[in-house]
Design a protein around this motif. Structure first.
Motif, PDB file in Angstrom:
ATOM      1  N   ARG A 273       0.861  -1.179   0.000  1.00 46.45           N
ATOM      2  CA  ARG A 273       0.000   0.000   0.000  1.00 46.45           C
ATOM      3  C   ARG A 273       0.897   1.228   0.000  1.00 46.45           C
ATOM      4  NH1 ARG A 273      -5.166  -0.099   1.111  1.00 46.45           N
ATOM      5  NH2 ARG A 273      -5.217   1.860   2.226  1.00 46.45           N
TER       6      ARG A 273
ATOM      7  N   PHE B 120      -3.526   3.701  -1.537  1.00 45.80           N
ATOM      8  CA  PHE B 120      -3.856   2.841  -2.669  1.00 45.80           C
ATOM      9  C   PHE B 120      -2.972   1.617  -2.708  1.00 45.80           C
ATOM     10  CE2 PHE B 120      -0.747   5.906  -4.042  1.00 45.80           C
ATOM     11  CZ  PHE B 120       0.112   5.209  -4.869  1.00 45.80           C
ATOM     12  N   GLU B 121      -3.517   0.565  -3.318  1.00 45.36           N
ATOM     13  CA  GLU B 121      -2.790  -0.693  -3.495  1.00 45.36           C
ATOM     14  C   GLU B 121      -2.617  -1.029  -4.964  1.00 45.36           C
ATOM     15  OE1 GLU B 121      -5.118  -3.650  -1.490  1.00 45.36           O
ATOM     16  OE2 GLU B 121      -4.578  -2.921   0.492  1.00 45.36           O
ATOM     17  N   ASN B 122      -3.377  -0.349  -5.827  1.00 49.28           N
ATOM     18  CA  ASN B 122      -3.387  -0.678  -7.250  1.00 49.28           C
ATOM     19  C   ASN B 122      -3.066   0.541  -8.093  1.00 49.28           C
ATOM     20  OD1 ASN B 122      -4.534  -3.489  -7.019  1.00 49.28           O
ATOM     21  ND2 ASN B 122      -6.116  -2.314  -5.979  1.00 49.28           N
TER      22      ASN B 122
ATOM     23  N   THR C  39      -3.524   5.973  -9.884  1.00 52.54           N
ATOM     24  CA  THR C  39      -3.968   5.021  -8.868  1.00 52.54           C
ATOM     25  C   THR C  39      -5.376   4.541  -9.235  1.00 52.54           C
ATOM     26  OG1 THR C  39      -5.009   6.637  -7.402  1.00 52.54           O
ATOM     27  CG2 THR C  39      -2.635   6.226  -7.106  1.00 52.54           C
TER      28      THR C  39
ATOM     29  N   GLU D 264      -8.441   2.436  -7.319  1.00 53.94           N
ATOM     30  CA  GLU D 264      -8.951   1.742  -6.145  1.00 53.94           C
ATOM     31  C   GLU D 264     -10.453   1.553  -6.187  1.00 53.94           C
ATOM     32  OE1 GLU D 264      -7.126   0.428  -3.346  1.00 53.94           O
ATOM     33  OE2 GLU D 264      -5.725   0.727  -4.989  1.00 53.94           O
TER      34      GLU D 264
END
Length: 165
Positions: free
Chosen positions: A48, A58-60, A161, A163
């Protein structure tokens, strides 16, 4: 096998992602700070990151490929040859894009502003690995072919990003 080697690699990858994301925005003073990892029910570790003090985590990350297509004889998208060719190109590349680690592919089409957009969404670490090789081999091939479609203009890319909230 050093127990911290994977963490060091993730940190390095995260830093490279942060640098790439920063360079692709106008807000160069904004910093992305890793905030650790979360564990999903699959027990896979997910990186993250956070955008400064904004509260945005965010992770993506998505790599977006976009262009403008031209309207068809009716003045809309329904009979647009260029839109039909954009979709045919995406259909050809879709299996290859879905083979990218952790990738999910979305398509956005606007009939009013004549946008055709493809987003390849990946978790931070997997996206970082693809970014490190300049999104090759797929990006340059796809974009060159997109530019070759009659009626297509404003072929651009963006890193953003992505999410689900």
């Amino acid at each position: 096998h050093h127990p911290h080697a994977k963490t060091e690699t993730k940190t390095t990858t995260t830093m490279k992602i942060q640098a790439a994301l920063l360079l692709s925005t106008l807000a160069i003073t904004t910093a992305f700070a890793p905030i650790g990892s979360t564990t999903t029910p699959n027990s896979s570790t997910q990186l993250r990151a956070e955008i400064g003090e904004t509260g945005i985590a965010f992770e993506n990350v998505a790599r977006e490929w976009r262009c403008k297509y031209t309207a068809g004889p009716s003045g809309g998208p329904g009979d647009s040859d260029s839109l039909k060719e954009c979709q045919a190109l995406l259909s050809e590349y879709l299996p290859k894009l879905k083979e990218l680690p952790g990738a999910k592919v979305t398509r956005q089409v606007c009939g009013g502003c004549l946008d055709f957009k493809v987003s390849i969404v990946q978790p931070l670490e997997e996206h970082g690995a693809w970014a490190e090789v300049n999104y090759e081999p797929l990006e340059s091939e796809f974009l060159e072919r997109l530019k070759g479609i009659e009626g297509v203009s404003q072929v651009e890319t963006q890193e953003i990003t992505f999410e689900a909230l």
